[in-house]
Write a protein that holds these residues in place. Structure first.
Motif, short mmCIF file in Angstrom:
data_model
loop_
_atom_site.label_atom_id
_atom_site.label_comp_id
_atom_site.label_asym_id
_atom_site.label_seq_id
_atom_site.Cartn_x
_atom_site.Cartn_y
_atom_site.Cartn_z
N ASP A 80 -3.35 4.04 6.84
CA ASP A 80 -4.89 3.02 7.16
C ASP A 80 -4.12 2.54 8.69
OD1 ASP A 80 -6.71 2.19 9.05
OD2 ASP A 80 -7.14 0.33 7.12
N PHE A 81 -3.89 3.43 10.19
CA PHE A 81 -3.38 3.12 10.66
C PHE A 81 -4.10 1.68 11.47
CE2 PHE A 81 -0.91 7.69 9.81
CZ PHE A 81 0.48 6.99 9.93
N VAL A 105 -11.79 -7.31 8.47
CA VAL A 105 -12.29 -7.08 7.31
C VAL A 105 -13.20 -6.79 8.22
CG1 VAL A 105 -13.95 -9.25 5.76
CG2 VAL A 105 -11.26 -9.65 6.70
N ALA A 106 -14.20 -6.39 8.34
CA ALA A 106 -15.80 -5.70 9.03
C ALA A 106 -15.35 -4.06 9.45
CB ALA A 106 -16.09 -6.20 10.15
N ILE A 107 -13.87 -3.91 9.45
CA ILE A 107 -13.60 -2.56 9.64
C ILE A 107 -12.90 -1.91 8.26
CG2 ILE A 107 -11.31 -1.07 10.75
CD1 ILE A 107 -11.37 -3.04 12.72
N GLU A 108 -12.14 -2.73 7.47
CA GLU A 108 -11.67 -2.47 6.85
C GLU A 108 -12.59 -2.40 5.32
OE1 GLU A 108 -8.26 -1.92 5.12
OE2 GLU A 108 -8.96 -1.83 7.46
N LEU A 109 -14.08 -3.01 5.06
CA LEU A 109 -15.07 -2.10 4.50
C LEU A 109 -15.41 -1.31 4.26
CD1 LEU A 109 -16.89 -6.57 4.93
CD2 LEU A 109 -15.75 -5.08 2.36
N LYS A 110 -15.35 -0.59 6.00
CA LYS A 110 -15.90 0.47 6.32
C LYS A 110 -15.12 1.49 6.19
CE LYS A 110 -19.24 -1.22 9.92
NZ LYS A 110 -19.86 -1.69 11.67
N ARG A 151 0.86 -1.15 -0.11
CA ARG A 151 -0.11 0.28 -0.11
C ARG A 151 0.76 1.62 0.04
NH1 ARG A 151 -4.36 1.22 -2.07
NH2 ARG A 151 -5.71 -0.32 -1.26
N LEU A 152 2.18 0.67 0.98
CA LEU A 152 3.06 2.35 0.97
C LEU A 152 3.75 2.94 -0.68
CD1 LEU A 152 4.98 2.27 3.98
CD2 LEU A 152 3.18 3.71 3.37
N GLY A 153 3.53 1.13 -1.33
CA GLY A 153 4.27 1.87 -2.47
C GLY A 153 3.18 2.07 -3.72
#
Length: 617
Positions: A226-227, A278-283, A92-94
């Protein structure tokens, strides 16, 4: 020159090298540099396996002592744990700051920590802790290299040549893990520090070369880090991998630690944490891991196949090393001091299979798609594991070599097309994080595979080894009570001894008992024949269970690979562009007159609004 004229601004070598990106041969510069980086990273993941006895002798620490087992496991597996945890974040940093920049940082970090490993000055537990910390740092460099190399290649090569490029790169990755065995066998007897120093010149060359010549061709994605996602993901995955690592150690009266409340808490807690991730990333508006990418069927099926293939292949290297170093080579006249080198040499057919099949299958997948080659490779790999079940522990080497070659060809046939299929399915602005996610699945499966294979082997040993120890030792006039006590010990240390090429019998019996035995029996017990003969029969039972597991994993991987569908390539055009009719037409699968507008959010995440995610040929 007049006063109004100014001299042309002198550009740096790096600034002038930007022009090379327009040259048709630039893609081969990217391939050669990334291949060197991946080769160096994977060599260092395996060079330590063969060199562990010399490394621990160098820091004056017995790795088989019960209190030192955790040091042994962390030196062995810490590198894999870090790479598995960090590749997604670094991918992601890339995407955000430039893949070439992150990749170059990886080369530099890897080189620095290789130097720090070679200058270890303390001994005992302090030396082991230093080695573990520096190996974790080296793993950070390896993760930066692994997360961004595939994305750099995908950016540089057209879709018609990616299979070949990724195939060569992937073959280097797999071949490096076996070349590391040979290099470890050669360098460790000279000096254990040379095991780490050997990477330094290549690291220095690669760092300077990458800084001067590699540049980003893809568009950087503006986003916030996304810390929360990074933290939750790291906690969950580290918990699982640490639980697996400590599950291999004895606990209480049990041979392994799978009933340890701490291990169970780490495993269950890790799984629940990843579910919440997964639930956090979907939001999240700008997630660390774009889990919506798994709506793309070639991507999700390819990753599932890669995970299962790594489960089948990951622990195989350890089993083969134990088989050769601990049993077959000593039984065939090789001294324990020479077994590390010869174990690497006798595994060469496996590497040859990868080297032959990888580029060829990658090239063919550019024209015919990944499915037939990746699926066929897993079917043949399962067949090779089934045939290995019927091979006796004291095998004939030509037959063993033929089966290794078959397995290498099968894995090479699978790996290159599968990786090309995964990368081809990714939108251009998600290639860094997508490659990192794929590497996470593969590296995590390697650690899990080691845990599964070692567990199956230890269960097999536990069923047959105590009786073999009791009868074998008493037959050599060892007092019954001493032999009974040794036979009751957890078999994990004996398995590690075979893995390290040790004969632990002298330490188990003790010098006071050995001195009272007849010299003939004492020499036989501590020689190179008794220990391999002792564990060969129990080892064979564990071997059968391990190969059955590997065959089943490969067959399921073949099914997953087939479900990817036909040949599919995502658009090379940046989906975040405000007007991108070609991208919209590709996603909708319709003509310009009937294509419906694609939302900006769908374009940014590179996903089909209808969640079809697949275009078959």
């Amino acid at each position: 020159m007049s006063a109004n004229q100014t001299a042309p601004e002198k550009k740096s070598l790096r600034e002038r090298s930007f022009k090379i990106t327009e040259h048709p041969r630039y893609k081969w510069v990217v391939l050669s540099n990334t291949t060197l980086g991946i080769l160096m990273a994977t060599i260092n993941s395996s060079i330590v396996l063969i060199s562990l006895p010399e490394i621990f002798n160098g820091i004056k620490l017995n790795p088989l002592a019960p209190q030192n087992t955790s040091y042994f496991l962390w030196v062995l597996m810490g590198y894999l744990v870090v790479t598995a945890v960090m590749v997604v974040s670094f991918g992601r940093l890339g995407d955000m700051y430039g893949r070439a920049r992150m990749y170059n940082m990886g080369f530099a970090a890897f080189t620095i920590f290789s130097i720090l490993l070679s200058i270890t000055w303390t001994h005992g537990s302090g030396g082991a802790l230093w080695l573990i910390a520096m190996r974790l740092g080296q793993g950070l460099g390896g993760a930066l290299l692994m997360a961004n190399s595939a994305a750099l290649l995908t950016d540089a090569f057209p879709s018609t040549q990616r299979g070949l490029a990724l195939g060569i790169n992937n073959v280097a990755a797999i071949a490096g893990s076996f070349l590391g065995l040979i290099m470890g066998g050669l360098l460790a007897p000279i000096s254990w520090r040379a095991v780490f120093l050997v990477s330094v010149p290549f690291g220095l060359i690669g760092t300077v070369w990458a800084y001067l010549m590699l540049h980003d061709l893809g568009k950087k994605t503006k986003a916030r880090i996304d810390f929360i996602g990074n933290l939750v993901f790291a906690i969950g995955l580290i918990s699982i991998l640490v639980g697996i690592t400590y599950g291999l150690q004895p606990y209480g009266g049990h041979t392994m630690g799978w009933t340890n409340p701490g291990v169970l808490a780490a495993l269950i807690g890790g799984v629940l944490t990843l579910v919440s991730f997964v639930a956090i990333e979907l939001k999240r508006p700008e997630p660390m891991m774009n889990v919506r990418l798994f709506r793309i069927r070639p991507y999700s099926a390819g990753n599932l196949a890669s995970l299962l293939a790594s489960l089948g292949r990951g622990g195989m290297m350890f089993i083969l090393i134990i088989w050769l170093q601990g049993i077959w080579l000593p039984e065939h006249g090789y001294s324990y001091s020479s077994t590390p080198l010869w174990a690497g040499i006798y595994l060469v057919p496996l590497t040859i299979g990868f080297l032959v099949a990888g580029p060829v299958s990658g090239y063919l997948s550019d024209h015919f798609g990944a499915r037939p080659f990746a699926t066929g490779g897993m079917v043949v790999a399962a067949l090779s594991f089934i045939l290995l079940i019927y091979l006796p522990v004291n095998f004939s080497y030509p037959v063993f070599a033929a089966l290794l070659l078959l397995n290498g060809l099968a894995m090479g046939l699978f790996a290159s097309p599968n990786r090309a299929g995964i990368m081809n399915s990714l939108p251009v602005n998600e290639r860094g994080v997508g490659a990192g996610m794929a590497a996470t699945f593969q590296n995590s499966a390697m650690v899990l595979s080691i845990g599964v294979f070692f567990t199956l082997m230890i269960f097999g040993l536990q069923a047959y080894l105590p009786h073999a120890l009791l009868t074998g030792l008493t037959h050599q006039h060892v007092p019954f009570q001493v032999a009974k006590g040794i036979s009751a010990l957890p078999p994990v240390s004996l398995l590690f001894a075979a893995f390290l090429g040790y004969n632990p019998i002298a330490k188990l019996i003790g010098s006071s008992i050995l001195s009272k035995l007849p010299s003939k029996n004492s020499h036989y017990l501590t020689g190179r024949i008794y220990f391999p003969n002792l564990i060969s029969h129990p080892f064979g039972h564990g071997l059968t269970e391990a190969f059955i597991f590997a065959a089943i994993a490969c067959l399921v991987a073949a099914v997953a690979s087939w479900l990817r569908g036909g040949k599919y390539t995502a658009s090379d055009i940046d989906p975040s562009s405000p007007s991108n009719e070609e991208y919209e037409r590709e996603l909708q699968g319709s003509s310009p007159s009937t294509a419906a507008p694609v939302s900006a959010a769908s374009r940014t995440q590179g996903l089909d609004p209808g969640s079809r995610g697949l275009t078959s040929d």
